[in-house]
Design an enzyme around this catalytic site. Structure first.
Site, short mmCIF file in Angstrom:
data_model
loop_
_atom_site.label_atom_id
_atom_site.label_comp_id
_atom_site.label_asym_id
_atom_site.label_seq_id
_atom_site.Cartn_x
_atom_site.Cartn_y
_atom_site.Cartn_z
N LYS A 1 0.84 -1.21 0.00
CA LYS A 1 0.00 0.00 0.00
C LYS A 1 0.88 1.26 0.00
O LYS A 1 0.64 2.20 -0.75
CB LYS A 1 -0.91 -0.02 1.24
CG LYS A 1 -1.68 1.25 1.47
CD LYS A 1 -2.75 1.45 0.44
CE LYS A 1 -3.35 2.85 0.55
NZ LYS A 1 -4.28 3.15 -0.54
N CYS B 1 -3.77 10.58 1.19
CA CYS B 1 -3.03 9.34 0.91
C CYS B 1 -1.64 9.62 0.33
O CYS B 1 -0.65 9.36 0.99
CB CYS B 1 -3.82 8.47 -0.06
SG CYS B 1 -5.27 7.72 0.71
N1 LIG Z 1 -10.35 7.54 2.14
C1 LIG Z 1 -9.63 6.90 1.22
O1 LIG Z 1 -9.76 7.17 0.02
C2 LIG Z 1 -8.66 5.82 1.63
C3 LIG Z 1 -8.14 4.99 0.62
C4 LIG Z 1 -7.28 3.96 0.98
C5 LIG Z 1 -6.93 3.77 2.32
N2 LIG Z 1 -7.44 4.61 3.27
C6 LIG Z 1 -7.06 4.37 4.67
O2 LIG Z 1 -8.17 3.79 5.35
C7 LIG Z 1 -8.16 4.20 6.72
C8 LIG Z 1 -9.49 4.85 7.05
O3 LIG Z 1 -9.61 6.01 6.24
P1 LIG Z 1 -10.99 6.78 6.06
O4 LIG Z 1 -10.78 7.74 4.94
O5 LIG Z 1 -12.11 5.81 6.03
O6 LIG Z 1 -11.04 7.59 7.45
P2 LIG Z 1 -12.26 8.44 8.03
O7 LIG Z 1 -11.66 9.49 8.85
O8 LIG Z 1 -13.20 8.80 6.92
O9 LIG Z 1 -13.06 7.38 8.95
C9 LIG Z 1 -12.52 6.80 10.08
C10 LIG Z 1 -13.64 6.60 11.10
O10 LIG Z 1 -13.10 5.88 12.21
C11 LIG Z 1 -13.72 6.37 13.39
N3 LIG Z 1 -12.87 5.98 14.53
C12 LIG Z 1 -11.71 6.52 14.97
N4 LIG Z 1 -11.23 5.82 16.00
C13 LIG Z 1 -12.12 4.82 16.25
C14 LIG Z 1 -12.17 3.76 17.19
N5 LIG Z 1 -11.21 3.59 18.09
N6 LIG Z 1 -13.23 2.93 17.15
C15 LIG Z 1 -14.21 3.10 16.24
N7 LIG Z 1 -14.21 4.07 15.32
C16 LIG Z 1 -13.17 4.92 15.31
C17 LIG Z 1 -13.84 7.85 13.13
O11 LIG Z 1 -14.83 8.44 13.99
C18 LIG Z 1 -14.23 7.89 11.66
O12 LIG Z 1 -15.62 7.91 11.47
C19 LIG Z 1 -6.95 5.13 6.87
O13 LIG Z 1 -5.85 4.39 7.31
C20 LIG Z 1 -6.72 5.62 5.45
O14 LIG Z 1 -5.39 6.00 5.27
C21 LIG Z 1 -8.30 5.62 2.96
#
Ligand SMILES: NC(=O)c1ccc[n+]([C@@H]2O[C@H](COP(=O)([O-])OP(=O)(O)OC[C@H]3O[C@@H](n4cnc5c(N)ncnc54)[C@H](O)[C@@H]3O)[C@@H](O)[C@H]2O)c1
Length: 404
Positions: free
Chosen positions: A205, A259
């Site tokens: 990744k 990202c």
């Molecule tokens: N958004 C993208 O396009 C994308 C693409 C690939 C990878 N990622 C990766 O995926 C992961 C998540 O990204 P995202 O964009 O979905 O983040 P986000 O911020 O949209 O969502 C994360 C959620 O997790 C919740 N959260 C935080 N701590 C928590 C806990 N202890 N228990 C339960 N819920 C909790 C938050 O309230 C939030 O709603 C990250 O590592 C990101 O780098 C994101």
């Protein structure tokens, strides 16, 4: 309903929520968990708190059919997916405290035979660290549960399709864990599921996003050279790409988003001596935004010297890439903040994809284009491509709108 699986998805954001909804659509019983009560409340009403094409209907269907339910706390399940944020701290060190907190929250629910999968983008070794954390707290589960890493590579706006059809790299802390995680994803993924180990999957990744960052840095570096050498960068890249084995990307005002502008640091901070190109690419892309701000400031000074009054400057675009409303880590926003520090000048800030902003007063793009003396294109939004080049304006085209 799929009788084999009950899944607990921890973190219901841009990635966790569509994953949970797609799993529910495939008959899996999904218990979604988020620490934010508003998120939980919204989802349980069959609504969504993020923008993603087609997602609301899938969430609504899952909730109405009873396959998908959100809550503030985890429950017993067969599979646990960790999909919480992994930002970096001030010094560009990865912050895995959310992954740790999410893992701790499921410790009481874990039982023999369960599968634990991290999807959050994570530094190499995170899955092994979480395995240690789990076995320290629950030593009786050693060799009795399956632990794996499976990164997400979806494109926002096309998430529902890509979640199902993209290939995935899946790596467990041992062979049995890899196979168990693959068995789970097979329930709803049609893309190929590639078997590896946890460290390789984590690095995969980070490699994907670092690769994009390095390639953009090459284009951005060329743009700096061409500016000095008085060569049109757009024409140069167009011509160079006529070579059958050359494919240079387009330069811009820097690199942003949550990202590509973030993940390479997860490699650099752990392997600073080895990751020289990756580290320098980050520097080049950050420098490009600084350089654009300097160019803009110089153009403002030159204008004032030439005309005897201060110009009106239009800053065209704030988002981190074209045609989206996301300003996270945006170089355009950084440039706007930097040039607007010279308060005696007047600015018109344009971002057609958002209605209002807490810091910037926004102006319609046509109005700004007409009123401003200096036009600075920071993002190649589709609206800007409809504008005609005006010879009586000073135009700084960092986004390649006119390619002059
Ligand atoms: N958004 C993208 O396009 C994308 C693409 C690939 C990878 N990622 C990766 O995926 C992961 C998540 O990204 P995202 O964009 O979905 O983040 P986000 O911020 O949209 O969502 C994360 C959620 O997790 C919740 N959260 C935080 N701590 C928590 C806990 N202890 N228990 C339960 N819920 C909790 C938050 O309230 C939030 O709603 C990250 O590592 C990101 O780098 C994101």
């Amino acid at each position: 309903m799929n009788p084999l699986k009950k899944v607990c998805v921890i973190g219901l954001g841009y990635i966790g929520l569509p994953t949970a909804a797609i799993a529910a659509q495939h008959g899996i019983q999904v218990h979604g968990v988020d620490v934010n009560p508003k998120v939980v409340e919204t989802i349980n009403k069959g609504e969504i708190h993020i923008i993603e094409l087609g997602l609301e209907a899938v969430v609504k269907e899952g909730v109405e059919k009873g396959y998908f339910k959100a809550s503030l706390t985890p429950t017993e399940a067969d599979v646990y997916l960790i999909v919480v944020p992994t930002p970096f701290k001030g010094n560009h060190e990865p912050d895995i405290s959310f992954v740790e907190a999410a893992t701790r929250s499921i410790l009481p629910s874990l039982k023999e035979g369960d599968t634990y999968i991290i999807e959050s983008t994570s530094p190499v070794g995170t899955t092994e660290k979480m395995a240690e954390l789990i076995f320290r707290a629950r030593p009786e589960l050693k060799n009795k549960i399956y632990i794996a890493y499976c990164p997400e590579r979806v494109l926002p706006g096309n998430v529902l399709h890509e979640l199902v059809y993209n290939d995935r790299s899946i790596g467990g802390i041992d062979e049995a864990s890899t196979l168990k995680a693959i068995e789970f994803y097979k329930l709803f993924v049609k893309g190929e599921l590639h078997k590896t180990n946890a460290r390789t999957a984590e690095m995969c990744k980070l490699t994907e996003n670092s690769s994009r960052d390095v390639q953009i840095a090459f284009a951005n570096e060329l743009s700096l050279i061409c500016d000095k050498a008085d060569i049109n960068i757009w024409e140069l890249i167009h011509l160079a790409n006529k070579h059958p084995r050359v494919n240079i990307l387009q330069p811009g005002a820097g690199v942003g988003g949550h990202c590509i502008a973030v993940d390479p640091y997860f490699i650099v901070s752990e392997y600073p001596r080895e990751s020289r190109i990756i580290g320098i690419a980050r520097e080049v892309n950050n420098y490009k935004a600084f350089w654009c701000a300097e160019k803009t400031r110089n153009a403002m000074l030159e204008f004032e010297l030439k005309h005897g009054y201060k110009p009106v400057t239009a800053l065209m675009g704030l988002a981190f890439k074209p045609d989206i409303d996301d300003l996270r880590e945006s170089p355009a926003k950084y440039i706007a903040n930097k040039v607007m520090q010279s308060e005696q000048n007047s600015f018109l800030v344009v971002e057609p994809n958002i209605k209002e902003h807490s810091v910037f007063k926004l102006t319609n793009y046509l109005e700004a284009y007409e009123k401003a003396d200096i036009i600075v294109f920071l993002v190649a939004h589709k609206e800007f491509k409809t504008l005609e080049y005006l010879d009586d304006k000073v135009i700084l085209d960092f986004a390649g709108i006119f390619r002059r």
